[in-house]
Design a protein around this motif. Structure first.
Motif, PDB file in Angstrom:
ATOM      1  N   ALA A  33      -0.136   5.320  -7.913  1.00 41.52           N
ATOM      2  CA  ALA A  33       0.172   6.318  -6.994  1.00 41.52           C
ATOM      3  C   ALA A  33       1.017   7.656  -7.746  1.00 41.52           C
ATOM      4  O   ALA A  33       0.424   8.622  -7.303  1.00 41.52           O
ATOM      5  CB  ALA A  33       1.448   5.899  -6.039  1.00 41.52           C
ATOM      6  N   SER A  59       0.777  -1.128  -0.022  1.00 44.41           N
ATOM      7  CA  SER A  59      -0.269   0.117  -0.134  1.00 44.41           C
ATOM      8  C   SER A  59       0.901   1.159   0.039  1.00 44.41           C
ATOM      9  O   SER A  59       2.064   1.331   0.354  1.00 44.41           O
ATOM     10  CB  SER A  59      -0.667   0.056   1.198  1.00 44.41           C
ATOM     11  OG  SER A  59      -0.104   0.352   2.270  1.00 44.41           O
ATOM     12  N   GLU A  60       0.154   2.422  -0.557  1.00 44.02           N
ATOM     13  CA  GLU A  60       0.862   3.512  -0.542  1.00 44.02           C
ATOM     14  C   GLU A  60       0.001   4.696   0.028  1.00 44.02           C
ATOM     15  O   GLU A  60      -1.349   4.479  -0.532  1.00 44.02           O
ATOM     16  CB  GLU A  60       1.772   3.971  -1.876  1.00 44.02           C
ATOM     17  CG  GLU A  60       2.300   5.373  -1.721  1.00 44.02           C
ATOM     18  CD  GLU A  60       3.262   5.492  -2.822  1.00 44.02           C
ATOM     19  OE1 GLU A  60       3.719   4.613  -3.514  1.00 44.02           O
ATOM     20  OE2 GLU A  60       3.660   6.753  -3.226  1.00 44.02           O
ATOM     21  N   ALA A  72       3.102   1.641  -7.954  1.00 44.37           N
ATOM     22  CA  ALA A  72       3.711   2.535  -8.057  1.00 44.37           C
ATOM     23  C   ALA A  72       3.305   3.740  -9.223  1.00 44.37           C
ATOM     24  O   ALA A  72       3.260   4.737  -9.332  1.00 44.37           O
ATOM     25  CB  ALA A  72       5.219   2.552  -8.453  1.00 44.37           C
TER      26      ALA A  72
END
Lengths: 252, 252
Positions: free
Chosen positions: A233, A176-177, A230
């Motif tokens: 995000a 998760s980010e 990535a």
């Protein structure tokens, strides 16, 4: 992603949670621990100290998931009925586990009263079970098949989870980010929907808050694929910036 | 006691709880509030932001209980699907509630962007629903039949519970008396069992703790009958004293 997803259910047992007297801490700690094992917590049920209700929840969640955990009800008192309920759910007898008895004998050897009949209750297990080490106090946790019975007292539960770390088969951990914004989530709802749609291997959760007199929201992107995560995000960060909402890495 | 017991179920909706990222505070606050209304919380289920899973939990708990509460998933973003799921569970259409729209129009009138399409999502309700006032932020909660949809953010949930206080029919409140002892619960397990057996209208819960380097336990006696409760509490207090465990009124 066609990767197999491993799931677990959790049954929290105890009238003290349902009465509001005790604030549960095990849901969050079991959930966070499972994430690290690459196992997704799929459902939690909180049930009272009533055998039929425990049996029903245990059977529903153990068949729907790879693993089932329970917390609570494995102590020495009359309201500790988890072992009996799980044995009934699995169609097993309840027996005294010789190693658990030996552990309790050692633990109580220098304590007043020694290993009384009530304390010996904590050596009762469904027939065929293995023990989960408990480095905090005498009574071990119990594993039988895909069912794991753990203590209700959070720091003892934590020790049992620690003992199980790395021993369960799991899939790729869910990565998760997080990023945050001092923006009401209603202002970015459309943007979030659009970014999520463009990244099918990712999910975006939006968690509003009210802090220091201001509204804001944290956005958590989740995926089992690091590259997909990535990319999503980056897209979300760029989209927020372009719309004038400066994102804060790691959340607020 | 042949008195009718009123029960409620609670469905906590949200990936953020199941991932361990957010520590749930609503179970304890809804549980404690229900106690005061004379309604017993019979079961809690925590489910992800997935419509089928919400529908299943809502249908199971609304039919098994007098009331069903949900928390979470009624905001403006794409992951807020509680209204759609509950409407599906009840076989109702989703409609814009005119009063909710008016509330949101007033709330957003002086805010940038005004009442956008995303914000208007918070006026969506299952057809036939009433609103639960929300004095904290614009979006109201929703009542439809015995189902109550509330916010996930705990202080907003608290405001909605407050608005519902005294409006639900309930039975005699469950009364409780707590006493504590600096004694391992395993030393008094037999005593507890005996006292509980002698007072059939009462239940005794035993909740061990470890504090200031010492073990102890709190004992909570519960009953809907004040006299029965007092008699059981006296018996337990006397029995603990006679066995050399000085009880502490109100618990430790």
């Amino acid at each position: 992603m066609s990767e197999r997803i491993w799931t677990a259910g959790l049954v929290v047992i105890g009238d003290e949670i349902l009465s509001g007297r005790t604030h549960d801490k095990n849901i969050a700690q079991v959930a966070a621990w499972l994430q690290v094992q690459g196992i997704r917590l799929a459902e939690v049920r909180v049930v009272p100290d009533v055998q039929d209700r425990i049996v029903e929840a245990v059977n529903a969640l153990r068949s729907a998931n790879d693993y089932l955990f329970t917390t609570g009800g494995i102590g020495p008192t009359h309201d500790d009925i988890t072992v009996d309920a799980v044995a009934a759910a699995l169609g097993r007898e309840v027996v005294i586990h010789p190693e658990a008895r030996a552990i309790l004998e050692r633990y109580y050897t220098d304590k007043p009263g020694g290993l009384t009949e009530d304390r010996l209750r904590m050596a009762r297990v469904p027939d065929g079970a293995e023990l989960i080490p408990n480095r905090m106090s005498g009574a071990p946790g119990i594993r039988i098949g895909n069912v794991f019975l753990m203590a209700g007292v959070p720091h003892i539960t934590a020790g049992m989870l620690d003992a199980l770390t790395g021993t369960l088969e799991g899939g790729a951990p869910l990565l998760s980010e997080t990023m945050g914004c001092w923006t009401a989530e209603s202002e970015v709802a459309g943007l979030l929907r659009k970014v999520e749609k463009a990244h099918e291997d990712c999910q975006i959760g939006s968690y509003p808050f009210f802090r220091e007199g201001k509204v804001g929201a944290n956005f958590v992107i989740r995926s089992t694929d690091a590259q997909a995560l990535a990319a999503c995000a980056k897209d979300l960060r760029d989209s927020l910036s372009e719309a004038g909402h400066a994102p804060v890495a790691g959340g607020i």
